[in-house]
Design a protein around this motif. Structure first.
Motif, PDB file in Angstrom:
ATOM      1  N   ARG A 129     -36.772 -41.436  -3.029  1.00 45.90           N
ATOM      2  CA  ARG A 129     -36.367 -41.858  -1.695  1.00 45.90           C
ATOM      3  C   ARG A 129     -34.861 -42.116  -1.658  1.00 45.90           C
ATOM      4  O   ARG A 129     -34.070 -41.215  -1.843  1.00 45.90           O
ATOM      5  CB  ARG A 129     -37.191 -43.084  -1.262  1.00 45.90           C
ATOM      6  CG  ARG A 129     -38.661 -42.751  -0.956  1.00 45.90           C
ATOM      7  CD  ARG A 129     -39.342 -43.848  -0.181  1.00 45.90           C
ATOM      8  NE  ARG A 129     -40.625 -43.405   0.334  1.00 45.90           N
ATOM      9  CZ  ARG A 129     -41.789 -43.678  -0.251  1.00 45.90           C
ATOM     10  NH1 ARG A 129     -41.817 -44.375  -1.360  1.00 45.90           N
ATOM     11  NH2 ARG A 129     -42.916 -43.232   0.277  1.00 45.90           N
ATOM     12  N   GLU A 130     -34.442 -43.360  -1.458  1.00 49.12           N
ATOM     13  CA  GLU A 130     -33.006 -43.642  -1.353  1.00 49.12           C
ATOM     14  C   GLU A 130     -32.360 -43.936  -2.706  1.00 49.12           C
ATOM     15  O   GLU A 130     -31.154 -44.147  -2.792  1.00 49.12           O
ATOM     16  CB  GLU A 130     -32.776 -44.836  -0.413  1.00 49.12           C
ATOM     17  CG  GLU A 130     -33.293 -44.630   1.000  1.00 49.12           C
ATOM     18  CD  GLU A 130     -32.694 -43.391   1.658  1.00 49.12           C
ATOM     19  OE1 GLU A 130     -31.483 -43.182   1.501  1.00 49.12           O
ATOM     20  OE2 GLU A 130     -33.455 -42.644   2.305  1.00 49.12           O
ATOM     21  N   ILE A 131     -33.162 -43.976  -3.754  1.00 56.18           N
ATOM     22  CA  ILE A 131     -32.649 -44.324  -5.081  1.00 56.18           C
ATOM     23  C   ILE A 131     -32.300 -43.056  -5.848  1.00 56.18           C
ATOM     24  O   ILE A 131     -33.073 -42.112  -5.898  1.00 56.18           O
ATOM     25  CB  ILE A 131     -33.692 -45.137  -5.875  1.00 56.18           C
ATOM     26  CG1 ILE A 131     -34.001 -46.446  -5.143  1.00 56.18           C
ATOM     27  CG2 ILE A 131     -33.207 -45.418  -7.291  1.00 56.18           C
ATOM     28  CD1 ILE A 131     -35.155 -47.210  -5.733  1.00 56.18           C
ATOM     29  N   LYS A 132     -31.116 -43.067  -6.442  1.00 56.10           N
ATOM     30  CA  LYS A 132     -30.714 -41.962  -7.309  1.00 56.10           C
ATOM     31  C   LYS A 132     -30.302 -42.524  -8.664  1.00 56.10           C
ATOM     32  O   LYS A 132     -29.511 -43.466  -8.726  1.00 56.10           O
ATOM     33  CB  LYS A 132     -29.559 -41.167  -6.702  1.00 56.10           C
ATOM     34  CG  LYS A 132     -29.920 -40.376  -5.460  1.00 56.10           C
ATOM     35  CD  LYS A 132     -28.724 -39.554  -4.996  1.00 56.10           C
ATOM     36  CE  LYS A 132     -29.056 -38.783  -3.721  1.00 56.10           C
ATOM     37  NZ  LYS A 132     -27.906 -37.979  -3.259  1.00 56.10           N
ATOM     38  N   LYS A 133     -30.856 -41.942  -9.717  1.00 55.00           N
ATOM     39  CA  LYS A 133     -30.521 -42.361 -11.070  1.00 55.00           C
ATOM     40  C   LYS A 133     -29.865 -41.189 -11.790  1.00 55.00           C
ATOM     41  O   LYS A 133     -30.433 -40.089 -11.835  1.00 55.00           O
ATOM     42  CB  LYS A 133     -31.769 -42.799 -11.832  1.00 55.00           C
ATOM     43  CG  LYS A 133     -32.394 -44.096 -11.317  1.00 55.00           C
ATOM     44  CD  LYS A 133     -31.576 -45.301 -11.724  1.00 55.00           C
ATOM     45  CE  LYS A 133     -32.289 -46.596 -11.393  1.00 55.00           C
ATOM     46  NZ  LYS A 133     -31.537 -47.775 -11.882  1.00 55.00           N
ATOM     47  N   SER A 134     -28.678 -41.427 -12.347  1.00 56.70           N
ATOM     48  CA  SER A 134     -27.983 -40.381 -13.088  1.00 56.70           C
ATOM     49  C   SER A 134     -28.464 -40.358 -14.537  1.00 56.70           C
ATOM     50  O   SER A 134     -29.164 -41.272 -15.003  1.00 56.70           O
ATOM     51  CB  SER A 134     -26.485 -40.633 -13.049  1.00 56.70           C
ATOM     52  OG  SER A 134     -26.166 -41.784 -13.821  1.00 56.70           O
ATOM     53  N   TYR A 135     -28.042 -39.330 -15.281  1.00 55.18           N
ATOM     54  CA  TYR A 135     -28.353 -39.300 -16.716  1.00 55.18           C
ATOM     55  C   TYR A 135     -27.670 -40.456 -17.445  1.00 55.18           C
ATOM     56  O   TYR A 135     -28.209 -40.989 -18.415  1.00 55.18           O
ATOM     57  CB  TYR A 135     -27.956 -37.945 -17.314  1.00 55.18           C
ATOM     58  CG  TYR A 135     -29.045 -36.910 -17.168  1.00 55.18           C
ATOM     59  CD1 TYR A 135     -29.984 -36.726 -18.166  1.00 55.18           C
ATOM     60  CD2 TYR A 135     -29.147 -36.133 -16.015  1.00 55.18           C
ATOM     61  CE1 TYR A 135     -30.995 -35.801 -18.033  1.00 55.18           C
ATOM     62  CE2 TYR A 135     -30.160 -35.201 -15.866  1.00 55.18           C
ATOM     63  CZ  TYR A 135     -31.088 -35.040 -16.882  1.00 55.18           C
ATOM     64  OH  TYR A 135     -32.110 -34.127 -16.738  1.00 55.18           O
ATOM     65  N   GLN A 136     -26.498 -40.868 -16.968  1.00 55.05           N
ATOM     66  CA  GLN A 136     -25.844 -42.029 -17.573  1.00 55.05           C
ATOM     67  C   GLN A 136     -26.656 -43.295 -17.311  1.00 55.05           C
ATOM     68  O   GLN A 136     -26.808 -44.151 -18.194  1.00 55.05           O
ATOM     69  CB  GLN A 136     -24.436 -42.193 -17.013  1.00 55.05           C
ATOM     70  CG  GLN A 136     -23.644 -43.329 -17.672  1.00 55.05           C
ATOM     71  CD  GLN A 136     -23.414 -43.092 -19.152  1.00 55.05           C
ATOM     72  OE1 GLN A 136     -22.804 -42.104 -19.551  1.00 55.05           O
ATOM     73  NE2 GLN A 136     -23.929 -43.999 -19.986  1.00 55.05           N
TER      74      GLN A 136
END
Length: 405
Positions: A9-16
Motif C-alpha cells: 500500500r503506502e509503505i515502501k521498503k528499500s533493500y537498505q
C-alpha cells in the motif's frame, strides 16, 4: 540494485531498509509465526546471514494449531545473536555462502489432513530460481501467502535478482489492478482462482511480461482471458508442491516429463509418482520402494516419444453422490464456461440418503439458478448437476489462495 524491495500500500521498503531491519534483530527464535510478508522476509534473510534453521508457521494458524504443530520442535529454541552484528548491503549478494546449518521448514496446506512439515536446504528451495541480467529489472506481484512454498519461491526469485515485490495478496480486485498498473509489474505468479476473481474482461496490462499459474487446474477459458488481459505476456502453467517445489512447467494444460526428470518421475495407475531423491525431508512422507505417491491423478494423452499428460484431480477429491463418483473440477469447469460466471466452487454436503449432495458457490453477473441448470444439462449427467447453487459476492479461499475442498 533497485531502490525498492517491498511495496505494501503506502509503505515502501528499500533493500537498505531490509538490511537495516535485519541488523535490528538481536535475539530471535527459530520460529517465524506472523502474517506480515515483509517481516517474514526480514527473518528469513536474518536466518541466512546468521546460518540457523527456521520453521515457517502460517500466520493464520490458531494458537491450538500452533501448539499442536510445534510439538517435537524443541530444538528451535532462542537463537542468540551478537549485538555488534552489522551487515552491509553487499551481504545480500553472498546469502548462500558458508551455509552449514541453515534449512527452511514449511508446512503443507493441510487440505489432505494435518499439515506435514517439510524441510528444504538452500539448493532445493532455490532450484527453480533463474538468475541473470535479463531478470534484474523484473517487478513481481506478490500474490501468495508468504509462509507457503509458492510465496517463498517468488521471494527468492526476486531477492536473488534484486527485484521489487508488490504485495497483492488478499487485496481487492480493484486494488490489485491499480497496483499492477501503478508500479508497472512485469511478472505475476498466482493461482487460477486469483486470476478469475481479478480479471474483469476490460482491463489489460501491457507491462506484464510473464504470468505463471499454479496450484489448481488451468482451463482453456481462463487461458483465453489471460491472453486478453496480458497481451504481451508469456504464460507458464506450473506444477509444484511443498514437498517437491516446482517440478513441471508448460504453456497450457498439458505437461510432459522432461528428460532430466526421467528417472525421478513416473506415472502408475494414472497417479503421479516422484522419487525420494528430489523431495524435501520429512518424517511425515511415506515412500513405497523409494517412490512418493502424490495423490495427483492424471489423464494420459496420445502416445508419443515423451509422456504427455494433464492433471485431472486429487485422489481424495472425488465426491460420492448416491453411489456415483463426481470430480468437482469437471463440474466447476462446465460452470465456468457459462457466460456471466466469474468463478465457481463445487463441493459435497453430507446427506443421510445420498452420502453427499452436490453444491456450488458461484460468483456471477445477472444469472439465475434455472439458467445455469439448463446449460449444465446439455453437457453433464444429471447426478453431476449441483442440487444447491448459491450465489455469492466473493469466494472463500484456503490459506494458499485456492478453492477449498
Amino acid at each position: 540494485m533497485p531502490k525498492t524491495f517491498w511495496i505494501e500500500r503506502e509503505i515502501k521498503k528499500s533493500y537498505q531498509d531490509l538490511v537495516d531491519d535485519v541488523n535490528q534483530l538481536q535475539e530471535v527464535s527459530g520460529y517465524i509465526y506472523q502474517q506480515n510478508g515483509y517481516n517474514v522476509f526480514v527473518r528469513i534473510v536474518h536466518s541466512l546471514l546468521n546460518d540457523y534453521p527456521i520453521v515457517l508457521f502460517d500466520g493464520d494458524f490458531s494458537e491450538s494449531e500452533f501448539s499442536e504443530l510445534s510439538k517435537g520442535l524443541s530444538n528451535f529454541e532462542k537463537v542468540k545473536i551478537r549485538a555488534n552484528q552489522n551487515y552491509s548491503l553487499a551481504a545480500l549478494g553472498k546469502l548462500s555462502e558458508n551455509l552449514k546449518n541453515w534449512s527452511i521448514m514449511l508446512f503443507t496446506s493441510g487440505t489432505t489432513g494435518l499439515p506435514k512439515l517439510i524441510s528444504h536446504n538452500f539448493a532445493s528451495i532455490t532450484k527453480a530460481v533463474k538468475i541473470s541480467e535479463d531478470h534484474k529489472k523484473d517487478v513481481w506481484a506478490f500474490a501468495y501467502n508468504p509462509t507457503h512454498m509458492a510465496g517463498i519461491q517468488v521471494f527468492f526469485q526476486a531477492l536473488l535478482n534484486h527485484n521489487t515485490l508488490v504485495n497483492v495478496f488478499k487485496k481487492s480486485s480493484d486494488e490489485i489492478k491499480h497496483l499492477l498498473q501503478e508500479y508497472r509489474v512485469t511478472h505475476i505468479s498466482a493461482t487460477p482462482t486469483f486470476y478469475r476473481l481479478m480479471l474483469d474482461g476490460k482491463t489489460s496490462f501491457a507491462n506484464v511480461k510473464q504470468i505463471s499459474s499454479g496450484g489448481e487446474k488451468l482451463n482453456d477459458k481462463l487461458k483465453a482471458k489471460l491472453k486478453l488481459a496480458f497481451p504481451g505476456a508469456k504464460l507458464r502453467n506450473i506444477y509444484a508442491s511443498t514437498e517437491i517445489g516446482s517440478l513441471f512447467a508448460s504453456q497450457g494444460e498439458d505437461f510432459i516429463i522432461p528428460e532430466r526428470l526421467g528417472k525421478y518421475v513416473k506415472i502408475k495407475n494414472n497417479q503421479l509418482l516422484v522419487h525420494k531423491d528430489i523431495i524435501g525431508q520429512s518424517a511425515s512422507i511415506q515412500f513405497k520402494d523409494g517412490w512418493y505417491y502424490t495423490g495427483d491423478i492424471v489423464e494420459l494423452k496420445e502416445e508419443t516419444s515423451v509422456t504427455k499428460f494433464s492433471f485431472s484431480h486429487r485422489e481424495n477429491e472425488m465426491i460420492n453422490v448416491g453411489g456415483y463418483k463426481v470430480n468437482p473440477n469437471e463440474v466447476e469447469l462446465e460452470i465456468q464456461k457459462i457466460v456471466g460466471v466469474k468463478a465457481a466452487r463445487v463441493y459435497g454436503k453430507k446427506n443421510s440418503v445420498l452420502g453427499n449432495i452436490l453444491c456450488a458457490d458461484v460468483v456471477s453477473v445477472n444469472l439465475k439458478e434455472k439458467a445455469i441448470r439448463e446449460i449444465l444439462a446439455k453437457s453433464l449427467q444429471n447426478f453431476k448437476i449441483p442440487r444447491m447453487i448459491n450465489f455469492v459476492n466473493e469466494m472463500k479461499l484456503t490459506r494458499t489462495g485456492k478453492l477449498p475442498r
